[in-house]
Motif scaffolding. Structure first.
Motif, PDB file in Angstrom:
ATOM      1  N   SER A  76       0.850  -1.102  -0.307  1.00 42.02           N
ATOM      2  CA  SER A  76       0.276   0.022   0.243  1.00 42.02           C
ATOM      3  C   SER A  76       0.486   0.939   0.054  1.00 42.02           C
ATOM      4  O   SER A  76       0.191   2.009   0.262  1.00 42.02           O
ATOM      5  N   VAL A  77       2.230   1.305  -0.515  1.00 49.94           N
ATOM      6  CA  VAL A  77       3.112   2.317  -0.539  1.00 49.94           C
ATOM      7  C   VAL A  77       2.140   3.701  -1.262  1.00 49.94           C
ATOM      8  O   VAL A  77       1.994   2.930  -2.609  1.00 49.94           O
ATOM      9  N   THR A  78       2.478   4.569  -0.966  1.00 49.94           N
ATOM     10  CA  THR A  78       1.398   5.588  -1.590  1.00 49.94           C
ATOM     11  C   THR A  78       2.234   5.516  -3.662  1.00 49.94           C
ATOM     12  O   THR A  78       1.372   5.899  -4.455  1.00 49.94           O
ATOM     13  N   ASN A  79       3.462   6.009  -3.184  1.00 52.81           N
ATOM     14  CA  ASN A  79       4.279   6.500  -3.966  1.00 52.81           C
ATOM     15  C   ASN A  79       5.224   4.710  -5.364  1.00 52.81           C
ATOM     16  O   ASN A  79       4.601   3.680  -6.011  1.00 52.81           O
ATOM     17  N   ARG A  80       5.978   4.652  -4.431  1.00 51.86           N
ATOM     18  CA  ARG A  80       7.535   4.134  -5.264  1.00 51.86           C
ATOM     19  C   ARG A  80       7.583   3.155  -3.955  1.00 51.86           C
ATOM     20  O   ARG A  80       7.292   2.859  -3.420  1.00 51.86           O
ATOM     21  N   PRO A  81       6.783   1.528  -5.020  1.00 47.00           N
ATOM     22  CA  PRO A  81       6.959   0.172  -4.391  1.00 47.00           C
ATOM     23  C   PRO A  81       8.523   0.022  -4.125  1.00 47.00           C
ATOM     24  O   PRO A  81       9.062   0.374  -4.953  1.00 47.00           O
TER      25      PRO A  81
END
Length: 323
Positions: A58-63
């Motif tokens: 569920s990371v907002t930007n960069r996995p």
């Protein structure tokens, strides 16, 4: 002597005979474990179990935070020789520490993950050990806190972060790394009145009563004053410490999914952590290390040092309480 031992010591993550003491194998070789501790699922007599949670949903930007535990272990290899600096005691010699390995879970059944993690941590706590967890995205703190609240009741949360992670979300089954502390408060896992969030530098309309020390206050008043303020709020309550690596400025930790400028320096963070010696730390985690976005390894190095400081904080309280 380290140079003499390195001639014949290797793979001490599996071959070491004792669970205490330094490890003198070559940093560039051998099997990686956190601080070259022995891998073990046997927690009898163990003080601290270090465990990895390679979860990245569920990371907002960069996995990429699923690779965090592996990178932190590798970065910690350089710290396995000497006592952690500035503590006045050698946690590696005084504490029984194992690398408990990673959580096993079915990546295709995400809905099963929270309970799987809670059971994992519950097993560590029931065995009498504390957990220091290597993440993984920040959602993992929520299932972990469920296990800690079962044992200690509502805990005081000490959170280093750029974000408060208390955005409203009343669906307790949603897996979201930005709403888990809202849920932790609503479920009574955390007491916000005795909790502190440090390094915050993003807006949130409702912080649920958490005590907030934003990044500007850290820069203006300095880390010594900040540590003093944190201690006054936490008191003697059981404390769970969650360190999101984006609490640091991107200049010091570029490998994270949600970098925000204006954050803490690694020097400020280290002073604050060491000046917290004596708080009633019961467990902690380091999360959001995303190695693909940092080819230098600096973010993983910071994560490894934070995890080591958590071990020292836990041990400091127990050794002071022992006659």
């Amino acid at each position: 002597m380290a140079l003499e031992d390195a001639k014949h010591q290797v793979d001490t993550a599996f071959t070491r005979e004792t669970l205490r003491g330094p490890s003198f194998e070559n940093t560039f070789g051998g099997a990686n474990s956190f601080l070259r501790r022995k891998y073990s699922k046997d927690l009898e007599g163990v003080d601290i179990a270090v465990t990895g949670i390679p979860f990245d949903h569920s990371v907002t930007n960069r996995p990429g935070t699923r690779l965090g535990p592996r990178a932190i272990r590798e970065a910690s290899a350089l710290q396995a020789f000497d006592p952690p600096y500035g503590w006045g005691y050698d946690a590696l010699r005084e504490l029984t520490i194992v690398d408990y390995g990673d959580l096993a879970f079915d990546y295709a059944r995400i809905s099963d993950f929270p309970d799987t993690l809670t059971q994992h941590i519950r097993g560590i706590l029931n065995a009498g050990a504390a957990s220091i967890t290597l993440g993984g995205d920040h959602y993992i703190s929520f299932p972990i806190l469920k296990a800690y609240a079962e044992k200690y009741g509502p805990v005081s949360l000490l959170q280093f972060d750029a974000h408060t992670d208390t955005w409203a979300d009343d669906d307790m089954d949603r897996i979201d790394h930005g709403t888990m502390f809202y849920k932790a408060v609503k479920l009574g896992l955390v007491d916000p009145a005795t909790s502190v969030q440090v390094g915050i530098r993003t807006e949130n309309p409702d912080t649920l009563g958490f005590n907030i020390i934003d990044a500007r206050e850290v820069h203006e008043t300095g880390p010594v004053a900040v540590a003093r303020k944190i201690r006054s709020i936490l008191g003697d309550n059981p404390v769970y410490l969650s360190f999101d690596i984006d609490g640091l400025d991107p200049a010091f930790a570029p490998g994270t999914g949600t970098p925000v400028w204006g954050g803490l320096t690694s020097g400020q963070a280290s002073i604050i952590l060491r000046d917290l010696a004596g708080i009633n730390l019961v467990g902690g985690d380091i999360v959001e290390v995303s190695p693909p976005y940092d080819t230098t390894g600096a973010t993983a190095i910071a994560g490894a040092h934070v995890a080591t400081e958590l071990i020292c904080l836990w041990g400091w309280t127990r050794r002071r309480a022992t006659p």
